[in-house]
Write a protein that holds these residues in place. Structure first.
Motif, PDB file in Angstrom:
ATOM      1  N   UNK A 193       2.184  -7.400   5.830  1.00 27.42           N
ATOM      2  CA  UNK A 193       2.203  -6.040   5.286  1.00 27.42           C
ATOM      3  C   UNK A 193       0.881  -5.686   4.615  1.00 27.42           C
ATOM      4  N   UNK A 194       0.166  -6.668   4.073  1.00 25.79           N
ATOM      5  CA  UNK A 194      -1.152  -6.388   3.498  1.00 25.79           C
ATOM      6  C   UNK A 194      -2.102  -5.894   4.590  1.00 25.79           C
ATOM      7  N   UNK A 195      -2.080  -6.576   5.731  1.00 24.10           N
ATOM      8  CA  UNK A 195      -2.902  -6.133   6.869  1.00 24.10           C
ATOM      9  C   UNK A 195      -2.441  -4.762   7.355  1.00 24.10           C
ATOM     10  N   UNK A 196      -1.120  -4.586   7.488  1.00 19.53           N
ATOM     11  CA  UNK A 196      -0.581  -3.325   7.993  1.00 19.53           C
ATOM     12  C   UNK A 196      -1.011  -2.159   7.113  1.00 19.53           C
ATOM     13  N   UNK A 197      -0.859  -2.331   5.806  1.00 15.83           N
ATOM     14  CA  UNK A 197      -1.250  -1.256   4.891  1.00 15.83           C
ATOM     15  C   UNK A 197      -2.753  -0.997   4.945  1.00 15.83           C
ATOM     16  N   UNK A 198      -3.540  -2.076   5.023  1.00 14.16           N
ATOM     17  CA  UNK A 198      -4.989  -1.907   5.134  1.00 14.16           C
ATOM     18  C   UNK A 198      -5.368  -1.129   6.380  1.00 14.16           C
ATOM     19  N   UNK A 199      -4.786  -1.498   7.508  1.00 12.46           N
ATOM     20  CA  UNK A 199      -5.082  -0.800   8.758  1.00 12.46           C
ATOM     21  C   UNK A 199      -4.595   0.651   8.716  1.00 12.46           C
ATOM     22  N   UNK A 200      -3.433   0.869   8.099  1.00 14.28           N
ATOM     23  CA  UNK A 200      -2.890   2.221   7.953  1.00 14.28           C
ATOM     24  C   UNK A 200      -3.858   3.098   7.164  1.00 14.28           C
ATOM     25  N   UNK A 201      -4.405   2.546   6.081  1.00 14.45           N
ATOM     26  CA  UNK A 201      -5.348   3.302   5.254  1.00 14.45           C
ATOM     27  C   UNK A 201      -6.654   3.586   5.989  1.00 14.45           C
ATOM     28  N   UNK A 202      -7.177   2.575   6.675  1.00 12.98           N
ATOM     29  CA  UNK A 202      -8.423   2.764   7.420  1.00 12.98           C
ATOM     30  C   UNK A 202      -8.244   3.864   8.455  1.00 12.98           C
ATOM     31  N   UNK A 203      -7.132   3.828   9.186  1.00 12.28           N
ATOM     32  CA  UNK A 203      -6.867   4.853  10.187  1.00 12.28           C
ATOM     33  C   UNK A 203      -6.776   6.234   9.530  1.00 12.28           C
ATOM     34  N   UNK A 204      -6.035   6.306   8.434  1.00  9.17           N
ATOM     35  CA  UNK A 204      -5.876   7.584   7.737  1.00  9.17           C
ATOM     36  C   UNK A 204      -7.193   8.137   7.251  1.00  9.17           C
ATOM     37  N   UNK A 205      -8.026   7.262   6.708  1.00 11.90           N
ATOM     38  CA  UNK A 205      -9.319   7.718   6.192  1.00 11.90           C
ATOM     39  C   UNK A 205     -10.212   8.195   7.332  1.00 11.90           C
ATOM     40  N   UNK A 206     -10.133   7.514   8.460  1.00 13.25           N
ATOM     41  CA  UNK A 206     -10.967   7.878   9.619  1.00 13.25           C
ATOM     42  C   UNK A 206     -10.473   9.141  10.342  1.00 13.25           C
ATOM     43  N   UNK A 207      -9.162   9.394  10.317  1.00 16.15           N
ATOM     44  CA  UNK A 207      -8.603  10.488  11.109  1.00 16.15           C
ATOM     45  C   UNK A 207      -8.092  11.695  10.320  1.00 16.15           C
ATOM     46  N   UNK A 208      -7.785  11.500   9.057  1.00 14.52           N
ATOM     47  CA  UNK A 208      -7.200  12.588   8.270  1.00 14.52           C
ATOM     48  C   UNK A 208      -7.923  12.735   6.931  1.00 14.52           C
TER      49      UNK A 208
END
Length: 196
Positions: A33-48
């Motif tokens: 879940x640490x990786x999942x949340x990190x990837x979720x944030x990176x995607x959000x920052x890059x796309x939204x």
């Protein structure tokens, strides 16, 4: 076993083997879940970029914790992450250059080190580095309340580092994140000026 938002319900008569298996699965979920949340944030920052902060608030998680997850996720592309090692192993060496990260990941994986063992090996390696070749800055003094210094000593001790090393690593990590944010802000401004 039943997972709920506020706990784990374990049926009476659960065998040791089932209990042990559940522990392995829960541990894997926590680490993943640490990786999942990190990837979720990176995607959000890059796309939204315009709605990113709102998404974080909606998730209801601690901002600093999420930023740390995102920082580590950005430092390790998906293909460089080691399944045999935990997220925390990766976090321990995230501030190092990529080639050094690979060396330490290899060592930790081959020697089956815990996070604490990896941290100790890093500390020993740093202690053995020759200081003569390093550029040392003029010593600076900083007035601190005793309570703050005691707090930092406690954090350093729990991290397995001496105070000086802990302060340097903490400041380096914070500087890395701050510089990354500045670069991202400049990139956003550049995109905005191009689309205007």
């Amino acid at each position: 076993m039943l997972t709920t938002k506020v706990g784990l319900q374990i049926p009476a008569g659960t065998t040791y083997e089932d209990w042990e298996q559940a522990g392995r699965q829960l541990s894997g979920i926590v680490d993943s879940s640490s990786w999942w949340l990190g990837d979720w944030l990176v995607y959000g920052k890059d796309h939204y970029t315009d709605r990113y902060q709102r998404g974080i608030r909606t998730a209801g998680l601690q901002y600093q914790t999420l930023r740390n997850y995102a920082w580590v996720a950005r430092r390790f592309e998906f293909g460089r992450r080691r399944q045999a090692l935990t997220f925390q192993h990766h976090a321990e060496i995230a501030s190092l250059p990529v080639d050094e990260q690979e060396v330490w990941l290899d060592r930790a994986e081959q020697k089956k080190w815990t996070t604490k063992q990896l941290r100790g090996a890093l500390r020993v390696a740093r202690a053995g580095e020759p200081r003569a070749g390093k550029q040392l800055q003029t010593t600076r003094s900083l007035a601190l309340p005793d309570s703050r210094l005691q707090w930092w000593h406690k954090a350093a001790e729990q991290s397995g580092l001496d105070l000086e090393q802990w302060v340097l690593e903490t400041l380096d990590s914070a500087a890395g994140r701050a510089l990354e944010e500045i670069a991202e802000m400049e990139e956003m401004r550049e995109r905005a000026s191009i689309s205007a």
